[in-house]
Write an enzyme that holds these catalytic residues in place. Sequence first.
Site, PDB file in Angstrom:
ATOM      1  N   ARG A 169       2.224   8.733   9.105  1.00  0.00           N
ATOM      2  CA  ARG A 169       1.850  10.127   8.863  1.00  0.00           C
ATOM      3  C   ARG A 169       0.610  10.534   9.650  1.00  0.00           C
ATOM      4  NH1 ARG A 169       4.047  12.655   4.080  1.00  0.00           N
ATOM      5  NH2 ARG A 169       5.541  11.276   3.057  1.00  0.00           N
ATOM      6  N   GLU A 179      -0.065  -9.102  -0.887  1.00  0.00           N
ATOM      7  CA  GLU A 179      -0.667  -8.547   0.318  1.00  0.00           C
ATOM      8  C   GLU A 179      -1.899  -7.716  -0.053  1.00  0.00           C
ATOM      9  OE1 GLU A 179       1.744  -7.458   4.050  1.00  0.00           O
ATOM     10  OE2 GLU A 179       0.809  -5.546   3.504  1.00  0.00           O
ATOM     11  N   HIS A 238      12.702   6.348  12.923  1.00  0.00           N
ATOM     12  CA  HIS A 238      12.548   6.495  11.475  1.00  0.00           C
ATOM     13  C   HIS A 238      13.320   7.723  10.992  1.00  0.00           C
ATOM     14  CE1 HIS A 238      10.447   6.962   7.584  1.00  0.00           C
ATOM     15  NE2 HIS A 238      10.083   5.704   7.736  1.00  0.00           N
ATOM     16  N   GLU A 280      -2.005   5.076   2.818  1.00  0.00           N
ATOM     17  CA  GLU A 280      -1.978   3.647   2.484  1.00  0.00           C
ATOM     18  C   GLU A 280      -3.349   3.077   2.144  1.00  0.00           C
ATOM     19  OE1 GLU A 280       1.719   4.485   4.846  1.00  0.00           O
ATOM     20  OE2 GLU A 280      -0.408   4.990   5.079  1.00  0.00           O
ATOM     21  N   HIS A 313       5.972   5.931  13.270  1.00  0.00           N
ATOM     22  CA  HIS A 313       6.375   6.761  12.131  1.00  0.00           C
ATOM     23  C   HIS A 313       5.231   7.165  11.207  1.00  0.00           C
ATOM     24  CE1 HIS A 313       6.083   2.767  10.279  1.00  0.00           C
ATOM     25  NE2 HIS A 313       5.888   3.412   9.154  1.00  0.00           N
ATOM     26  N   ASP A 322       0.782  -1.232   0.000  1.00  0.00           N
ATOM     27  CA  ASP A 322       0.000   0.000   0.000  1.00  0.00           C
ATOM     28  C   ASP A 322       0.816   1.286   0.000  1.00  0.00           C
ATOM     29  OD1 ASP A 322       1.030  -0.043   2.601  1.00  0.00           O
ATOM     30  OD2 ASP A 322      -0.832  -0.786   3.474  1.00  0.00           O
TER      31      ASP A 322
END
Length: 382
Positions: free
Chosen positions: A212, A120, A243, A134, A210, A98
């Site tokens: 967003r 996936e 990250h 995603e 991490h 994604d």
Amino acid sequence: METIRVLSVFGTRPEAIKMCPLVQELAARPQIESLCCVTAQHRQMLDSVLDTFGVKPDWDLDIMTPRQTLSSITSKCLLGMDEAIDALKPDLILVHGDTSTTFAGALSAFYHQVSLGHVEAGLRTYDKYSPFPEEMNRVLVSGIAEMNFCPTFGNRENLVREGRDRNIFITGNTVIDALRTTVQENHHFAAELLNHLPYEEKKVLLVTCHRRENYGEPMRNIFQALRQIAEKRTDVELVYPVHLSPVVREAADQYLRGVPRVHLIDPLSAGDMHNLMARCYLVLTDSGGLQEEAPALGKPVLVLRRETERPEAVAAGTVKLAGVVQEDIVSLTEELLSKKSAYDKMARAVNPYGDGHACRRIADAIEWRYGLRPERPADYQA
């Protein structure tokens, strides 16, 4: 068709961990020419995974720039994929999951009228802004994919409800295949700190954060919860591979730098991360992949998000949603640190994500789809 050219496209560290074993499995098939294109959406973190698995890309777009945006990632991937597809002439393109690389790779396959396989496939939260970007990436990819490789039966059912009910294969998750390569009892960590942590005397908590959608207040809440746990519990050590995102690093420095028993370290290689997971006591994460990996190693997971596209793990009892409220995170963590029965219940639950043979099932399905084997491969059943 005597042979087929399969081009695997990926660009981030999590994608690479899950796709490198598949690239290797495809390369072992005499009737498949396995090709690999990386976008390097994450340059350093990607390269460490490629080194771990010994995968050498056939094409490298090398798109990463400082403080890159979603628009810049997608546009650079699209332009770079034009050249890669024209040069490599694949019969099938595989994308994973994604990411922005995934969406751009799928769109490029469509523009070039090349068949697309989605590894996936079928994960959903049904909230297009969470996880962002995603959730919308994987929904859009599902509209293009002609082969869907779903980790679980629930993922398949999501696609069926959306009317995408052709060429769906339940395979398990390729990350379980990866663990068979990376986790070793005598592993020596590149980060020297990890070789000397008191794994037996203290409870080592592995943290990642991490995403967003957690930027801003959610991330502040998460970091303040971690700080509270570390200050209260002298029997824990928190290890946080931070990250490379400047937003994440700045917040981690502000809230966690200098806190006793909190170790802020650089991102880890796939081998170091998997072996740290195997040795730790508990995982707190907003990552998707760790929700699949940690249960395979018998480690409970607290998810630092409001929802998860991996409900199978919640149903199985290997994962709990901790959310992004400070008090909730502290309370759930404290329960697992203090109550052995609660901890054991999660640690001993059955991982629903696979048996380490997902790559074989995917390769078998591709061979069947292209007439290279007579029977459709059996679906994975947890």
